[in-house]
Every structure is written in C-alpha cells, then in structure tokens.
Design an enzyme around this catalytic site. Structure first.
Site, PDB file in Angstrom:
ATOM      1  CG  LEU A 231     -54.642  22.057 -55.894  1.00 21.40           C
ATOM      2  CD1 LEU A 231     -53.383  22.155 -54.970  1.00 21.40           C
ATOM      3  CD2 LEU A 231     -55.115  23.318 -56.120  1.00 21.40           C
ATOM      4  CB  ILE A 232     -55.037  16.543 -54.228  1.00 17.81           C
ATOM      5  CG1 ILE A 232     -54.247  15.417 -55.384  1.00 17.81           C
ATOM      6  CG2 ILE A 232     -56.058  15.839 -53.383  1.00 17.81           C
ATOM      7  CD1 ILE A 232     -55.098  15.125 -56.227  1.00 17.81           C
ATOM      8  CD  GLN A 237     -53.605  18.968 -50.108  1.00 11.70           C
ATOM      9  OE1 GLN A 237     -53.026  19.190 -48.996  1.00 11.70           O
ATOM     10  NE2 GLN A 237     -53.715  20.036 -50.803  1.00 11.70           N
ATOM     11  N   GLY A 238     -53.664  13.722 -48.593  1.00 14.69           N
ATOM     12  CA  GLY A 238     -53.078  12.620 -47.553  1.00 14.69           C
ATOM     13  C   GLY A 238     -53.897  11.363 -47.761  1.00 14.69           C
ATOM     14  N   GLY A 240     -54.155   9.790 -51.092  1.00 15.91           N
ATOM     15  CA  GLY A 240     -53.413   8.950 -51.976  1.00 15.91           C
ATOM     16  C   GLY A 240     -54.179   9.081 -53.183  1.00 15.91           C
ATOM     17  CG  HIS A 241     -57.341  11.346 -53.689  1.00 19.18           C
ATOM     18  ND1 HIS A 241     -58.394  10.518 -54.178  1.00 19.18           N
ATOM     19  CD2 HIS A 241     -57.686  11.794 -52.418  1.00 19.18           C
ATOM     20  CE1 HIS A 241     -59.252  10.400 -53.272  1.00 19.18           C
ATOM     21  NE2 HIS A 241     -59.008  11.175 -52.092  1.00 19.18           N
ATOM     22  N   GLY A 242     -53.286  11.871 -55.209  1.00 16.74           N
ATOM     23  CA  GLY A 242     -51.930  12.292 -56.074  1.00 16.74           C
ATOM     24  C   GLY A 242     -51.414  11.440 -56.681  1.00 16.74           C
ATOM     25  CB  ALA A 243     -50.167   7.960 -55.708  1.00 19.77           C
ATOM     26  CD  GLU A 265     -43.947  24.978 -66.571  1.00 17.58           C
ATOM     27  OE1 GLU A 265     -44.259  26.157 -66.152  1.00 17.58           O
ATOM     28  OE2 GLU A 265     -44.838  24.431 -67.440  1.00 17.58           O
TER      29      GLU A 265
END
EC number: 2.3.1.48
Length: 408
Positions: A231-232, A237-238, A240-243, A265
C-alpha cells in the site's frame, strides 16, 4: 400507512455514507489539522460497516482519523450535528465509534490539543530498520527534488510492533479484502517507504507506504517470498513509489541464493500492472531478452535466466517476453502482426485445451443431457470470440506498459 412512510423518510435522513464520513489525514504541521485540503477518504469501509457502507443514526457524521505523518500517532474523534435518539426514543444508532475501536490500537488521542502537542515529538521519530534504497522525485509544486528512503525492518525493532499496528489500519480503507497479519510469525519481512522533509530546520520523516512479504519454505532448502500486502498511502499515489518499492524488494531477494522465486498472494489488477512494468524493466537488461533473441520466440534460456538472475518464474517470464516482443514488433506489418497474435493466442488457448481434455475424461460418466451442456459451453465460435477478446485485452495492457517504459 402514510404515517409509516413519513417515519421512514425521517429515519432515512439519519443514514450516512461511511466512505464520505470517514476523514483520514497525515499531519505534519499543526495547521494541517483544520485544513480540509489535506484530508482524504476511504475507498472501502464495508469490512466495518457492512456491504452497503452506511452508518445509521446520525446527521452530519464525521469520523476523524488523523495520523502524525511519521510515527502515525493517532487522533480519533466522532462528530455529528444530531443523533437519532434525540428525535426518536425507540431507535438506536449504530455504534460507529466501537467499530473503529476494533481496528485501531490503544493509546490514540481523543483530544485535538493533546494530539497537536505530540506533533512536537515527531522530530524524534526515525525510520525503522536498515536503509536499502534511496531515490529522489522532482516535485513540481515545491520546485525541488524530494528524497525518499526504503527500509527493511525486523519485527523486533524497538517500537515497530506498535507502529505497525497503527500503519495496518489503512489496509481496511484501501484494500478490498484486507486482513491483519500474525506479526508473531518470524517469516514475515517488512519494507517501508519514508519521505525526508524539513520543519524549522530539522529533518523529519513521513510514512509513504509499505509492503509485507511472507517467506514460504520450498523443499529442500529454498524459500519463496510471497508479497502479501502493498500500500502506498493516497497522498503519495501516482508518483512512482509503488514501482520503486517493488523493484527494491525484488532486487533485495535476488541477492539471496536461498530464494527460489518471488510471487504475490491474490494480486489485484493494479498490482499485476505494476509487476509487469517492474519485471519488464529488469528483464530487458538480460542477454536472453535482447532484441535479436526476442524475435526468435520464447525460449527455455529466457525462463532459466529470468529465474536464476531475477527470481522470476516461467509464467511471469513468458508475459515479460510477450511485452518486449510487442515493443519490437511493427504491428502495421500484417505478416509480423499476425505471427505475434497467433503466438499470444496459442498461450491464451491453454485453458480451453485443458477443458477439452477434462471433457474427454468425463464423457464416460456424464448423462447425455449433461454432456450436451458441457459441449455447448465449448462451442468453437464462442471460443474464437473469447480468445479474440482476451487477446485485445492483453494487447491493451501491454501497450500501457510499453508507454510507461518509454516515459521512464
């Protein structure tokens, strides 16, 4: 009857959408508390308030869950303009406060002044665990580069268990099927993202997001890290932190000879898109995925190199190949476009062939009407239409990944 309808209308005025009523906030400065522009709302609240996500018994309901940006010290307050029991003595309102208390740890503030005084202690908050990656993102509004850190955290880190208890409450609002994990199991790994920022000349840290990974045992001496939760937080969000987080975690496990491969999962659609982007970015540097090899088709060398160097399983390696093959294919050339389409459809046809094999086995034990039903479900024309829809969906997904790679 008219009286009953009038009563129902009056009671309906006391229904509130819990996604709108719940106000979340990450507070850095005292003035953020009263700044409505810093608030955000849940995507989901059904796990606490039912499938209709409605709370009954209040007008003007606002459930405030404010967190200090770093340590996530929590302010919890329930406000409303009127309550149903003030008008109708025989009707009880929902226990909205009790529902929240089920998920937030003890030790929260119920008073705004107490919460603001605790903000002064945020300068003492430092990220948990070991720093494994630092990166910067340019902020147009601030006109400067913002620095972020990713830390690998051990559960035994002082104060982390309590901090994690506050952090995981966000899962209920932003992951549809979220559940809290058993933190007493030492096979869990935790990865956290923090932003560095300045306040009155001091360097402080804000919580950006996190990932939990469970290490499954693989016979005889390997492990299979499985991403469980990621979870970011919405304000970040948007960007680039997830990548950044997924790639950092992937590289972390790639360095371990004990890791068989890395999985997830029950991945969401958004997670699959993110994983596609990260894995393609990693694989395009491998020799077996070079442009001259891509044109020859998917090979065992690709599967082996992806698994050995990047801990990517064969299924995901095949998907990476298809994305890179599309990027290298001139789709305006009818012949090469057809070759690509047939190759992808051949993979997509796999489940249909499996169903046909199972149907052959079932012929001996099915009654005629049951067999006819099964055959009708596998009509050839329907199969072709379904395959074409599947292919077009995949093509759309792949093109979005390629566009993002170009921007990166």
């Amino acid at each position: 009857m008219a009286g009953v309808n009038a009563m129902e209308k009056k009671l309906a005025e006391y229904k509130c959408d819990t996604n709108e009523a719940i106000c979340l906030k990450l507070v850095r400065f005292p003035e953020d508390v009263d700044d409505e522009g810093t608030s955000f709302h849940p995507e989901y609240s059904h796990q606490l308030y039912g499938d209709d996500e409605v709370a009954f018994g209040y007008k003007g309901l606002q459930i405030q869950l404010y967190y200090s940006a770093g340590s996530l010290t929590t302010l919890f307050k329930v406000k409303y303009s009127s309550k149903v029991t003030e008008k109708f003595e025989c009707v009880e309102p929902d226990d909205v406060e009790g529902k929240i208390r089920e998920i937030i740890p003890q030790g929260f503030c119920g008073n705004t002044d107490d919460f603001i005084s605790l903000l002064e202690k945020e300068a003492n908050f430092k990220p948990f665990g070991n720093l494994i990656h630092t990166y910067s993102i340019h902020n147009e509004e601030a006109g400067e580069d913002i620095t972020y850190q990713i830390h690998k955290v051990e559960l035994a880190s002082s104060g982390f268990r309590e901090y994690h208890g506050r952090l995981q409450t966000f899962l209920m609002w932003f992951i549809e099927t979220a559940s809290f994990i058993d933190v007493d199991d030492d096979r869990w790994d935790f990865f956290l993202v923090f932003e560095k920022y300045n306040k009155d000349g001091e360097t402080l840290f804000a919580t950006v997001g996190y990932m939990t990974v469970y290490n499954y045992y693989v016979y005889p001496d390997k492990t299979r890290p499985r991403v469980s939760q990621m979870l970011i937080l919405p304000p970040f969000q948007g960007e680039g932190h997830g990548a950044q987080l997924l790639e950092t975690v992937h590289r972390f496990y790639c360095n371990s000879p004990k890791v068989q491969d890395i999985t997830a999962e029950d991945p969401s659609e958004n997670y699959v898109k993110l994983r596609d982007f990260v894995l393609v970015k990693l694989c395009q540097a491998l020799q077996s995925f070079s442009a001259d090899k891509i044109s020859l088709g998917f090979s065992e060398d690709m599967a082996i190199e992806a698994q050995e160097k990047l801990k990517i399983n064969k299924k995901h390696a095949r998907r990476v190949y298809e994305i890179l093959r599309l990027r290298a294919t001139d789709m305006s050339n009818e012949e090469v476009a057809r070759a690509y389409r047939l190759e992808v459809k051949k993979r997509l046809f796999g489940p249909y062939k499996k169903n046909q094999r199972e149907l052959t086995k079932m012929r001996k034990c099915l009654r005629p009407e049951e067999l006819a039903s099964q055959v009708s479900q596998m009509d050839t024309q329907l199969q072709h239409e379904e395959l074409e829809r599947g292919y077009q969906d995949v093509l759309g997904e792949y093109r979005r990944i390629i566009e993002r790679l170009a921007r990166a």
